[in-house]
Scaffold this active site. Sequence first.
Site, PDB file in Angstrom:
ATOM      1  N   VAL A 179       0.853  -1.194   0.000  1.00  8.48           N
ATOM      2  CA  VAL A 179       0.000   0.000   0.000  1.00  8.48           C
ATOM      3  C   VAL A 179       0.885   1.239   0.000  1.00  8.48           C
ATOM      4  O   VAL A 179       1.764   1.376   0.857  1.00  8.48           O
ATOM      5  CB  VAL A 179      -0.920   0.049   1.238  1.00  8.48           C
ATOM      6  N   LYS A 193      -5.945  -2.101  -2.155  1.00 11.49           N
ATOM      7  CA  LYS A 193      -5.159  -1.435  -1.110  1.00 11.49           C
ATOM      8  C   LYS A 193      -6.055  -1.023   0.058  1.00 11.49           C
ATOM      9  O   LYS A 193      -5.665  -1.138   1.222  1.00 11.49           O
ATOM     10  CB  LYS A 193      -4.434  -0.227  -1.697  1.00 11.49           C
TER      11      LYS A 193
END
Lengths: 431, 431
Positions: free
Chosen positions: B132, B205
């Site tokens: 992420v 994410k």
Amino acid sequence: MKTVKVGLLGIGNVGSGTYKALEMNSAAIEKSAGVHLEIVRILNRRPEAKRAVDVPKEKYTADPYEIINDPEIQIIVEVMGGVEPATTYMADALKTGKHVVTANKAALAVNGKMLQQLAMDHHVMLRFEASVGGGIPIINAVADPLVSNQYDEVLGILNGTTNYILTKMTENGADYAEVLKDAQAKGLAEADPTADVEGHDVANKLSILISLLFGKQVLPQDIPTQGITSVSGLDINYATEFGYRIKLIAHARKENGRLICSVEPTLLPLSHPMAAVSNEFNAVFVRGNAVDELMFYGKGAGPLPTGSAVLGDVIDIANCIAKGAAFDVQPLLHYDSDLEVIGEGMAQYYLRLTAVDQPGVLGNIASTFAKHDIGLKSVMQRAGINDKKTSVPLIFIIYETEYKTLMSALDEIREKNFAKSIDAVMRVQER
Amino acid sequence: MKTVKVGLLGIGNVGSGTYKALEMNSAAIEKSAGVHLEIVRILNRRPEAKRAVDVPKEKYTADPYEIINDPEIQIIVEVMGGVEPATTYMADALKTGKHVVTANKAALAVNGKMLQQLAMDHHVMLRFEASVGGGIPIINAVADPLVSNQYDEVLGILNGTTNYILTKMTENGADYAEVLKDAQAKGLAEADPTADVEGHDVANKLSILISLLFGKQVLPQDIPTQGITSVSGLDINYATEFGYRIKLIAHARKENGRLICSVEPTLLPLSHPMAAVSNEFNAVFVRGNAVDELMFYGKGAGPLPTGSAVLGDVIDIANCIAKGAAFDVQPLLHYDSDLEVIGEGMAQYYLRLTAVDQPGVLGNIASTFAKHDIGLKSVMQRAGINDKKTSVPLIFIIYETEYKTLMSALDEIREKNFAKSIDAVMRVQER
């Protein structure tokens, strides 16, 4: 569940924020870290003072050594501030084998090396996330997962008081003195704002960042430091016209074996992510050789934000205690670089001069710059500013120049009376 | 000095970035972490392809199990992308007692729970900082020093391609299609940009962030997801007039036992720190109960930034190996919250409708909103837009409203033909 007992040295702003952050989150901490944390004893040097948290009276003591020498306490949290007696207390706690968490930038900037060595010698941890950037997890972030980078540059907006003042001066066109009063009324500036507005607070924090990122001890007093008291609304307006914001910037960078560093009001282009950091917020911007630009933004002060950073360190240590993990996986200050420390280096500069309004003045000044090989990036001359319009403000932004060269040129301009006064000299930090 | 051997599954963008970041920084890593890291074997499924790094040919293998089963290798880095076969390879590596570092958001979003359990069962680490925000150290920062906070809200600009496109559309007033072409030419968008522009990459994410911060598994396909293909220059201009920027925002927040989440183009006020995140940069913004606002900003993609995050995890693990530290002090995904997951919740919304330009139209629409208890914050009607000026655009920003209520009101407006079309419905994220 294992209980880890904590002693608190200090119950001012940060101390009560730490206490409150633990109260608010203890159930979540037990669940996620598997540890019960208990603040069992608190040093309170002014038992009569009103505190922001409701602490059972029996936890208070006026004797720090009742805490430092308590064999049940494993973690000492130092949130008194000031170099002494905080340093002595921390040193004594480390010597008795206690882990120490501190938010004390002044003590760390001056005595970090000694304290860290003591921690290593006694196989305990010294953690200091809250010392720079308050609640922003900058220390652990740059020291830990990012050793995969070497850093070339760090910029910080590290003081909420001064950033609030500069923001309001910019937004409202208000005077420094007026905004300072407003900040004091809102609790964003101390009654005696010297440490903030003169940049000393920021110099302490920059000193810590320099050890952390560049491996060099530069004492705060050796960092060229200029506060915001001389920033005028005039300069803020001119900066805005040129597309810049003025911020109090802590700056350090490596360049050809030199370490350039300073704390000073600085012009940032509006496209710079730090230019949008407003009011009492802080930010730290670093440039790494692999990750490129990174910025961390948040509240740099305030009881709860700073308290939560202190508490984060306490939880980490408690976690290690509970799990029997090694204590040497932690952010370290470094002191072994052979960089040559200089203050101001190469930079672009913003200059404001007052000149007599007569033919040839701009030519004389511009020629002097040229003689010193200083290139002019922007020039602005405005109509006369005094009653008789005999004086004109001249604004220059010059291309990258060594600070020393600029000083020689300005000396010459002064000596030859090409300008009546040199009113402002400020670094310009291009992206 | 201890050598830790590493196997790389994949040598595409992120794999070569990891390789290069290690080359650039190995001396510094040895100095600061006390470990010599060596990438000894690399899975290369297309040996004929040209790679961005110069790797000795003998390190390559086409057989992943030559790496996974190599007893000398202690850390497996998975940078292939895609759910399978990456998940199987990681699972097998964990089962043989190897630590795993991955940048694979798709595999983690779907199989994170199973992989993490395997890591725990086999007393090894599973690290995923790069999954992420690319180079931004968000995972370790919010999972580790900040358990001293409970988070209420997370906002992310998590895709560089879409942020670049929206930035250029805003700056230049250019069309989506035109900017996409430019982004593809600059290597900022793939030849097939679907996963980016439709928001799927961001949904993966966000799913990981939700596990990390809110303790809930929400599969990417269960997050209401809308990409940027329908964002028009018209809406960008109106948003600008109202003082907003349109960004593709991943959003989740806790509210009265509910978890609100979505990925969608969203209006942010200019004063929001995320509004200034431009071009290919990413940022993650969280709100904690003690720390208040925090934002992390940096490069969310690119070989070196992402590679440096992968390498940071590798160094952490190597550090633990070298120091014999416990392996369970690490960021954890959680799956045990009893929050009720819903998509869109209460929010302000921006609406653009096209109406027939005749008396009473605005009144009818406004009355319909009032009937559904929807308050109007801003209204703007512009002069007719087609040749005969028989159609007018109507722009509304409405106060906080449940999404369902808004949908009912819009249904009624549609049914009663008060509007010719409802052209845009976008969340407004006030600060």
